[in-house]
Design an enzyme around this catalytic site. Structure first.
Site, PDB file in Angstrom:
ATOM      1  N   GLY A   1      35.804   2.879  -3.144  1.00  0.00           N
ATOM      2  CA  GLY A   1      34.347   2.940  -1.975  1.00  0.00           C
ATOM      3  C   GLY A   1      33.651   2.467  -2.009  1.00  0.00           C
ATOM      4  CB  CYS A   2      30.876   1.418   0.170  1.00  0.00           C
ATOM      5  SG  CYS A   2      30.544   3.195   0.288  1.00  0.00           S
TER       6      CYS A   2
END
Length: 337
Positions: A144-145
């Site tokens: 995920g970012c």
């Protein structure tokens, strides 16, 4: 040439994958899928690709995708990828999943996302700087970012067993919310504003915990709060890392330089990192300052959430999976100003 396909190509992540892959010297874009846009030119929605890409959206079955592609990027919402991935893996096709479906242990995923996992399997977490073993896999779970920026900010201190408490405060551009408009992304609500959300229970905390606890099994006190800011791209993470012993900024500098010595996409430019300096690039810029009085190190990381936080990291993983240097097709400076 590596024939690449993208499942779910109409969103921001899909568009960024297309932008990066269209000029990759070893990749031929084979297909881009979209159920709702099948038959329409890809450039009709991704206008920045006009003149670069002649593909039209398709909606083929997974078996056809597998037969036509050497690598498939799965850019669909969480809970959906697990329906595609088992049908794509045949011993020769490689898959990079950009959803959350394979990032966490099955029991943790089911608890965090409230979804029964129909394809539990052991998968490498594709944060290349921490998991170079992704190069040997046919399926990699792209991180995920928020966890990308947070974990890169804290990993050297965690690996050294020096963190007692970790508190992460992240500011993200609105593109992280996806291409569909929402109340949060409505201009009058976001402009000249900062919107905190999911103050103590954001799903990405599970990934941050998983990776930092893997580096140091004794590190369990980890907190994370995200905010949306009125910018399109980027995540600036401020990590307050309370340490078990006082450290100087020089101590931290030496530790981070050694940890990231052979990691080309992590830069230590000195001072406070800037979102503008990483925009459109696959770099993570890190800065820090020690607070010896309080046994605290403040570490800041800056990434482009659509590149290092998603599509660029996916290409970085693909490069290693096919035996190429991780910088292949990605060694590009940021777009500044």
């Amino acid at each position: 040439m590596i024939k690449a396909g993208i499942i779910g190509a109409s969103g921001y992540t899909g568009g960024e994958l297309l932008r990066l892959l269209v000029n990759h010297p070893d990749v031929e874009l084979e297909l881009a899928t979209s159920r709702s846009l099948a038959g329409k030119p890809v450039a009709s929605t991704h206008r920045h690709l006009e003149g670069f890409l002649g593909l039209k959206y398709e909606n083929p079955e997974p078996e056809e995708i597998r037969e036509r592609c050497d690598v498939v990027f799965v850019a669909v919402p969480h809970g959906t990828a697990m329906n595609y991935v088992p049908q794509l893996l045949d011993g020769s096709t490689k898959v990079v999943d950009l959803s959350a479906d394979y990032r966490l242990e099955t029991s943790v995923f089911e608890k965090v996302y409230g979804i029964k996992h129909i394809d539990p399997r052991n998968t490498v977490y594709g944060l290349v700087e921490l998991h170079p073993e992704a190069a040997k896999e046919d399926l990699v779970a792209n991180p995920g970012c928020f966890p990308t920026g947070a974990n890169l900010a804290a990993a050297p201190l965690a690996a050294a067993g020096l963190i007692d408490v970790a508190v992460f405060d992240s500011k993200t551009g609105i593109s992280g919310a996806g291409i569909a408009p929402s109340e949060t992304s409505h201009y009058p609500n976001l402009a000249e504003n900062i919107i905190p959300y999911k103050l103590t229970a954001h799903r990405h905390r599970a990934e941050i915990f998983q990776e930092l606890n893997r580096l140091d099994p004794n590190l369990r006190n980890i907190s994370f709060t995200p905010h949306v800011i009125p910018t399109v791209r980027g995540i600036l993470t401020t990590a307050h890392l309370f340490t078990k012993e006082p450290l100087s900024t020089g101590d931290v500098q030496a530790l981070y330089e050694e940890f990231y010595r052979d990691r080309p996409f992590v830069r230590l430019p000195g001072g406070v990192p800037s979102l503008a300096a990483v925009r459109g690039s696959n770099f993570c810029d890190i800065g820090f300052e020690a607070d010896k009085e309080n046994n605290r190190v403040v570490v800041l990381s800056a990434i482009d959430n659509l590149v290092k936080g998603a599509s660029g990291q996916a290409v970085q993983n693909m490069n290693l999976m096919f035996g190429m240097k991780e910088i292949r097709g990605l060694w590009l400076p940021a777009a500044a100003p």
